[in-house]
Design a protein around this motif. Structure first.
Motif, PDB file in Angstrom:
ATOM      1  N   ASP A  75       0.826  -1.199   0.000  1.00 28.93           N
ATOM      2  CA  ASP A  75       0.000   0.000   0.000  1.00 28.93           C
ATOM      3  C   ASP A  75       0.868   1.261   0.000  1.00 28.93           C
ATOM      4  O   ASP A  75       0.534   2.252  -0.647  1.00 28.93           O
ATOM      5  N   ALA A  79       1.014   3.947  -3.091  1.00 27.39           N
ATOM      6  CA  ALA A  79       0.842   5.375  -2.792  1.00 27.39           C
ATOM      7  C   ALA A  79       1.982   6.193  -3.388  1.00 27.39           C
ATOM      8  O   ALA A  79       1.755   7.226  -4.022  1.00 27.39           O
ATOM      9  N   ARG A  82       2.055   7.302  -7.062  1.00 28.51           N
ATOM     10  CA  ARG A  82       1.305   8.472  -7.504  1.00 28.51           C
ATOM     11  C   ARG A  82       2.224   9.670  -7.717  1.00 28.51           C
ATOM     12  O   ARG A  82       1.857  10.629  -8.397  1.00 28.51           O
ATOM     13  N   LEU A 141       0.305  11.956   0.408  1.00 33.57           N
ATOM     14  CA  LEU A 141       0.296  10.561   0.876  1.00 33.57           C
ATOM     15  C   LEU A 141      -0.119  10.386   2.335  1.00 33.57           C
ATOM     16  O   LEU A 141      -0.150   9.264   2.835  1.00 33.57           O
ATOM     17  N   ALA A 144      -2.656   7.711   3.348  1.00 30.51           N
ATOM     18  CA  ALA A 144      -2.273   6.302   3.204  1.00 30.51           C
ATOM     19  C   ALA A 144      -1.046   5.918   4.009  1.00 30.51           C
ATOM     20  O   ALA A 144      -0.875   4.745   4.348  1.00 30.51           O
ATOM     21  N   CYS A 145      -0.177   6.898   4.303  1.00 29.40           N
ATOM     22  CA  CYS A 145       1.124   6.563   4.874  1.00 29.40           C
ATOM     23  C   CYS A 145       1.471   7.435   6.082  1.00 29.40           C
ATOM     24  O   CYS A 145       1.098   8.613   6.149  1.00 29.40           O
TER      25      CYS A 145
END
Length: 382
Positions: A75, A79, A82, A141, A144-145
């Protein structure tokens, strides 16, 4: 650049005292007080790195970790895809990859190294861009991160044919690494992230170490007679001979990876017809250029005389041509070749190997020929 009177405003790496103790000539660089050379001088430092091993302080560069909030490395990889045109999801654990942050027009915001450490991604970015890079990551990000900058870690580069022997004294396992392999290892009692990579064209390592142990670690390496401290001057001439880009000079926000002759770094999976084409900033521009080419491209250049041709020199198709067809972005003397070398951008029609072009230097037109890069064969351990 800052004047020396402003040195108090400069940041210092954990090896600053070591540089001073060993006679480093300090200059401002990317906001840091850094050694441009030591007592031997740039020429000897360059040749020593090619013949033995050189130790470089690159602690001014940014180190950043990405962890997926889901706990799944894939994941975090998707991410990051992108923001870069490279295939990060296919990057195996213990491997690293060269990448570029691109903007909406396909220009390069920075170039970086991305490593899969199994449970997280480890990024090394350029010193002058690290604040903007971290902000860029957080802006795009954060959902997601988890993004963690690592200012408490120093970064050293040990480069040259005797680098392995020098480092293996403190950790025999480093000898198992091949080019672009990365491992978390205990070296001289310190928890390190060791990559078999560098910025010189030579075999060698980049070693992320805790900042509070960096000076003692460097002194242990420098106790080896084959290892000398090397400054920014030789780092620049080494990377130029290796045909490697310097961000802000050979590549920047106005140049795409394709124009920068970096298409090799974009895997098929991210190109048109691939498994995950596009999806990054500037993808329409970059994918079109990958298929249809560009009007200009970065090339190697060999001046035909002895005079170096420096950054900024305009390039012409003939000694009396009125309009330039490109410009030099890096240039200097190549100690390994005992001759000047340069790189720059030319129109496609003039970028064929061995094409003669002319650089304007102090009102004179000096001849150069388009040359293959690297100028000096690399010695990576594959």
């Amino acid at each position: 650049m800052l004047a020396r009177d402003d040195a108090a405003a400069l940041k210092r790496t954990p090896l600053h005292a070591l540089h001073l103790a060993r006679g480093g000539k300090m200059v401002p660089f990317a906001g840091y007080d850094m050694p441009v050379q030591y007592t031997p001088g740039v020429l000897k430092e360059h040749l020593h790195t090619r013949a033995a091993a050189g130790l470089f302080d690159v602690s001014h560069m940014g180190q950043i970790e990405l962890r997926a909030k889901s706990g799944k490395l894939e994941d975090a990889a998707h991410a990051l895809e992108r923001l870069v045109p490279q295939d990060i999801a296919a990057l195996a654990p213990g491997r690293q990859r060269y990448a570029q942050f691109t903007n909406e027009t396909g220009g390069i915001c920075d170039d970086l190294m991305v490593t899969n450490l199994g449970d997280r991604l480890f990024l090394v970015v350029n010193a002058a861009c690290k604040t903007e890079d971290e902000a860029h990551l957080r802006a795009h990000l954060s959902e997601a991160c988890d993004i963690t900058a690592l200012p408490e870690r120093a970064l050293l580069a040990l480069q040259g044919p005797k680098a392995e022997a020098a480092l293996a004294k403190f950790c025999p396992d480093v000898a198992k690494l091949k080019f672009m392999d990365v491992a978390e290892l205990t070296v001289a009692g310190l928890p390190c992230i060791v990559s078999r990579s560098g910025y010189t064209g030579e075999d060698g390592f980049e070693i992320s170490v805790p900042a509070d142990g960096a000076e003692a670690f460097a002194e242990k390496l420098l106790a080896d007679p084959d290892v000398l401290p090397i400054g920014l001057g030789a780092r620049d001439s080494l990377r130029l001979e290796a045909g490697l880009c310097l961000y802000g000079h050979d590549i920047d926000t106005t140049t795409t990876p394709v124009e920068g002759a970096l298409s090799w770094s974009i895997q098929k999976s991210r190109r048109s017809g691939g498994a995950r084409p596009g999806g990054f900033f500037g993808d329409s521009v970059i994918l079109q250029q990958l298929g249809g080419g560009t009007s200009r491209i970065r090339v190697g250049l060999r001046p035909e005389g002895r005079a170096p041709v420096r950054e900024g020199a305009p390039l012409f198709a003939s000694a009396d041509a009125a309009e330039p067809i490109g410009s030099v972005t890096s240039g200097g003397f190549g100690p390994s070749l005992n001759a000047p070398v340069a790189m720059g951008y030319l129109t496609r029609s003039h970028a064929t190997l061995d094409t003669q072009v002319f650089a304007e230097v102090r009102g004179q037109r000096l001849p150069l020929r388009v040359a293959a890069m690297p100028f000096v064969p690399n010695t990576y351990k594959r």
